[in-house]
Design an enzyme around this catalytic site. Sequence first.
Site, PDB file in Angstrom:
ATOM      1  N   LEU A   1    -143.505 -36.185  84.410  1.00  0.00           N
ATOM      2  CA  LEU A   1    -143.034 -37.447  85.001  1.00  0.00           C
ATOM      3  C   LEU A   1    -143.801 -38.666  84.493  1.00  0.00           C
ATOM      4  O   LEU A   1    -143.480 -39.789  84.860  1.00  0.00           O
ATOM      5  CB  LEU A   1    -143.048 -37.378  86.532  1.00  0.00           C
ATOM      6  CG  LEU A   1    -142.026 -36.419  87.159  1.00  0.00           C
ATOM      7  CD1 LEU A   1    -141.980 -36.591  88.666  1.00  0.00           C
ATOM      8  CD2 LEU A   1    -140.638 -36.557  86.565  1.00  0.00           C
ATOM      9  N   ARG A   2    -144.842 -38.451  83.689  1.00  0.00           N
ATOM     10  CA  ARG A   2    -145.494 -39.532  82.910  1.00  0.00           C
ATOM     11  C   ARG A   2    -146.330 -40.531  83.697  1.00  0.00           C
ATOM     12  O   ARG A   2    -146.905 -41.434  83.091  1.00  0.00           O
ATOM     13  CB  ARG A   2    -144.452 -40.319  82.092  1.00  0.00           C
ATOM     14  CG  ARG A   2    -143.523 -39.477  81.224  1.00  0.00           C
ATOM     15  CD  ARG A   2    -144.262 -38.635  80.241  1.00  0.00           C
ATOM     16  NE  ARG A   2    -143.379 -38.055  79.223  1.00  0.00           N
ATOM     17  CZ  ARG A   2    -143.685 -36.974  78.537  1.00  0.00           C
ATOM     18  NH1 ARG A   2    -144.833 -36.339  78.735  1.00  0.00           N
ATOM     19  NH2 ARG A   2    -142.857 -36.502  77.620  1.00  0.00           N
TER      20      ARG A   2
ATOM     21  N   ASP B   1    -150.242 -27.104  80.032  1.00  0.00           N
ATOM     22  CA  ASP B   1    -149.007 -27.327  79.268  1.00  0.00           C
ATOM     23  C   ASP B   1    -149.114 -28.504  78.305  1.00  0.00           C
ATOM     24  O   ASP B   1    -149.646 -29.551  78.643  1.00  0.00           O
ATOM     25  CB  ASP B   1    -147.825 -27.564  80.203  1.00  0.00           C
ATOM     26  CG  ASP B   1    -146.528 -27.584  79.423  1.00  0.00           C
ATOM     27  OD1 ASP B   1    -146.193 -26.541  78.844  1.00  0.00           O
ATOM     28  OD2 ASP B   1    -145.884 -28.639  79.361  1.00  0.00           O
TER      29      ASP B   1
ATOM     30  N   HIS C   1    -148.635 -22.207  78.546  1.00  0.00           N
ATOM     31  CA  HIS C   1    -147.992 -22.712  77.322  1.00  0.00           C
ATOM     32  C   HIS C   1    -148.486 -21.834  76.171  1.00  0.00           C
ATOM     33  O   HIS C   1    -149.627 -21.940  75.744  1.00  0.00           O
ATOM     34  CB  HIS C   1    -148.384 -24.177  77.114  1.00  0.00           C
ATOM     35  CG  HIS C   1    -147.850 -24.781  75.845  1.00  0.00           C
ATOM     36  ND1 HIS C   1    -147.167 -25.981  75.829  1.00  0.00           N
ATOM     37  CD2 HIS C   1    -147.899 -24.382  74.545  1.00  0.00           C
ATOM     38  CE1 HIS C   1    -146.814 -26.273  74.581  1.00  0.00           C
ATOM     39  NE2 HIS C   1    -147.266 -25.323  73.788  1.00  0.00           N
TER      40      HIS C   1
ATOM     41  N   HIS D   1    -141.675 -22.065  79.049  1.00  0.00           N
ATOM     42  CA  HIS D   1    -140.624 -22.350  78.046  1.00  0.00           C
ATOM     43  C   HIS D   1    -140.506 -21.351  76.897  1.00  0.00           C
ATOM     44  O   HIS D   1    -140.732 -21.676  75.731  1.00  0.00           O
ATOM     45  CB  HIS D   1    -140.753 -23.773  77.499  1.00  0.00           C
ATOM     46  CG  HIS D   1    -142.155 -24.263  77.193  1.00  0.00           C
ATOM     47  ND1 HIS D   1    -143.071 -23.531  76.481  1.00  0.00           N
ATOM     48  CD2 HIS D   1    -142.764 -25.427  77.499  1.00  0.00           C
ATOM     49  CE1 HIS D   1    -144.192 -24.225  76.366  1.00  0.00           C
ATOM     50  NE2 HIS D   1    -144.036 -25.379  76.977  1.00  0.00           N
TER      51      HIS D   1
ATOM     52  N   ASP E   1    -138.228 -28.591  81.510  1.00  0.00           N
ATOM     53  CA  ASP E   1    -139.266 -29.152  80.625  1.00  0.00           C
ATOM     54  C   ASP E   1    -138.921 -30.623  80.325  1.00  0.00           C
ATOM     55  O   ASP E   1    -139.102 -31.102  79.199  1.00  0.00           O
ATOM     56  CB  ASP E   1    -139.425 -28.352  79.330  1.00  0.00           C
ATOM     57  CG  ASP E   1    -140.730 -28.694  78.608  1.00  0.00           C
ATOM     58  OD1 ASP E   1    -141.523 -29.494  79.131  1.00  0.00           O
ATOM     59  OD2 ASP E   1    -140.946 -28.166  77.502  1.00  0.00           O
TER      60      ASP E   1
ATOM     61  N   GLY F   1    -139.705 -33.332  72.687  1.00  0.00           N
ATOM     62  CA  GLY F   1    -139.243 -33.208  74.068  1.00  0.00           C
ATOM     63  C   GLY F   1    -137.897 -33.850  74.330  1.00  0.00           C
ATOM     64  O   GLY F   1    -137.471 -34.764  73.616  1.00  0.00           O
TER      65      GLY F   1
HETATM   66  O1  DOR Z   1    -141.360 -30.783  74.167  1.00  0.00           O
HETATM   67  C1  DOR Z   1    -142.352 -30.862  74.886  1.00  0.00           C
HETATM   68  N1  DOR Z   1    -142.746 -32.059  75.375  1.00  0.00           N
HETATM   69  N2  DOR Z   1    -143.084 -29.769  75.144  1.00  0.00           N
HETATM   70  C2  DOR Z   1    -144.284 -29.813  75.766  1.00  0.00           C
HETATM   71  O2  DOR Z   1    -144.909 -28.788  75.936  1.00  0.00           O
HETATM   72  C3  DOR Z   1    -144.853 -31.143  76.164  1.00  0.00           C
HETATM   73  C4  DOR Z   1    -143.765 -32.131  76.374  1.00  0.00           C
HETATM   74  C5  DOR Z   1    -144.253 -33.550  76.531  1.00  0.00           C
HETATM   75  O3  DOR Z   1    -145.163 -33.795  77.330  1.00  0.00           O
HETATM   76  O4  DOR Z   1    -143.668 -34.444  75.903  1.00  0.00           O
END
Ligand code: DOR
Length: 420
Positions: A60-61, A151, A178, A231, A304, A323
């Site tokens: 969620l950043r 992760d 992970h 994943h 994910d 991602g």
């Molecule tokens: O595709 C991904 N993005 N895989 C991950 O394990 C991390 C994630 C991200 O935080 O952008």
Amino acid sequence: MYSCIKNVLHLEALVDLLFQDDRIVAMGPAGHIPLPESCSVTDGEKLVLMPSFIDAHVHLREPGFEYKETIETGLNAALHGGFGQVMCMANTRPVNDNAQVTRFMLEKARKSHPDGPKLHPIGAATKNLAGEELAPVAELKEAGCVALSNDGRPLASTEVMRRILEYAADFGLTVIDHCEDPTLAVNWVMNEGEMSGRLGLKGQPVVGEALQAARDIMLAEYLRLPVHIAHVSSALTVDVIKWGKERGVNVTAETCPHYLLLDETSLEGYNAACKVSPPLRTKADRDALLSAINDGTIDILVTDHAPHTMHEKMTALDHALVGFSGLDLAMTLTWGLVRENRLAEDALHRLWCRRPGEIFGLPTNGFAPGDPADFFLFDPHEPWVPDEKTLYSKGKNTPFYGQELFGRVKHHWIGGRQLF
Ligand code: DOR
């Protein structure tokens, strides 16, 4: 306060659902449930009834990368995607490796979404996700973390992995693993194979994922502790998980809709929109993953959800971030598998709700009396196009951007309240 949703489809049967406040009272054939005298009635218009989903793997950043997503916008996407509970990863800035960050996340969620979806932070396994020193597990648990994970940054050290499995278990937390051998996978942009050779791109071999999964399943067996493989992207890793389960190891696993629907051929034309970690693999891997969610080798689905801005994504493949934005799309995409008879409808209940609830100790709605009144209504036919306007997430980075899709979540009740 009693409420009834009439005429909804539950596993193809037309039913009525009666609930009181935040609890299910009864579900039964349409027109056959006796209704209490004062009861508000809503016509469900033959929409599909689903229990609210759990997403056990989202990014969620916030804090730190609010320009990509905030807890508020991420939970909005979750709500409109059918998720009643989401578990958010620790790769924020600062990293969620202490109680202060966990409490900050929970407070943000409580303020923006007091009635849900509910946020469950996942604590970092190691301090700053650096893979060296363990994070303070007791403190994270006490602050509200429901699992631990490194992760985004695989744990290279087997010793550190062993210790985190032990400490997590002491506090009743599961480790979300992970799996990626970091020495085998440096600066990769896609799956390693015939296609990466032809495109002249640096690939990541499936063996890196499977090797770490095998290592950690063996550790889990030796320690007699649980481990959850994140994943899963390849047939080889599915085989390793099957082997572990057959030996009686307490191993569970997840995969994502994109590994079931896409493969490495999407990167033809150097399409950075399809860069993800782990990378999209081959058609054979896709097929193996679909079999594995059908036979239970893979226990759950997760998105994910990894929101990024378009400028971080739509650049040269080498520089593009990994991602996909996933919360808005998950139900639509996995219903597509049901429509094509590749997955049973009740498998969606198992993969998105029941099993994640069991694995992470979260309450779920099985439509039995007393269950939480958390459910949504889905129109399987409605066409829509994911774009700037329709996606609730700030992250518009989905390979399905601009494509016409069918099926949309129309209404969602959490704790018996209709939130949209
Ligand atoms: O595709 C991904 N993005 N895989 C991950 O394990 C991390 C994630 C991200 O935080 O952008």
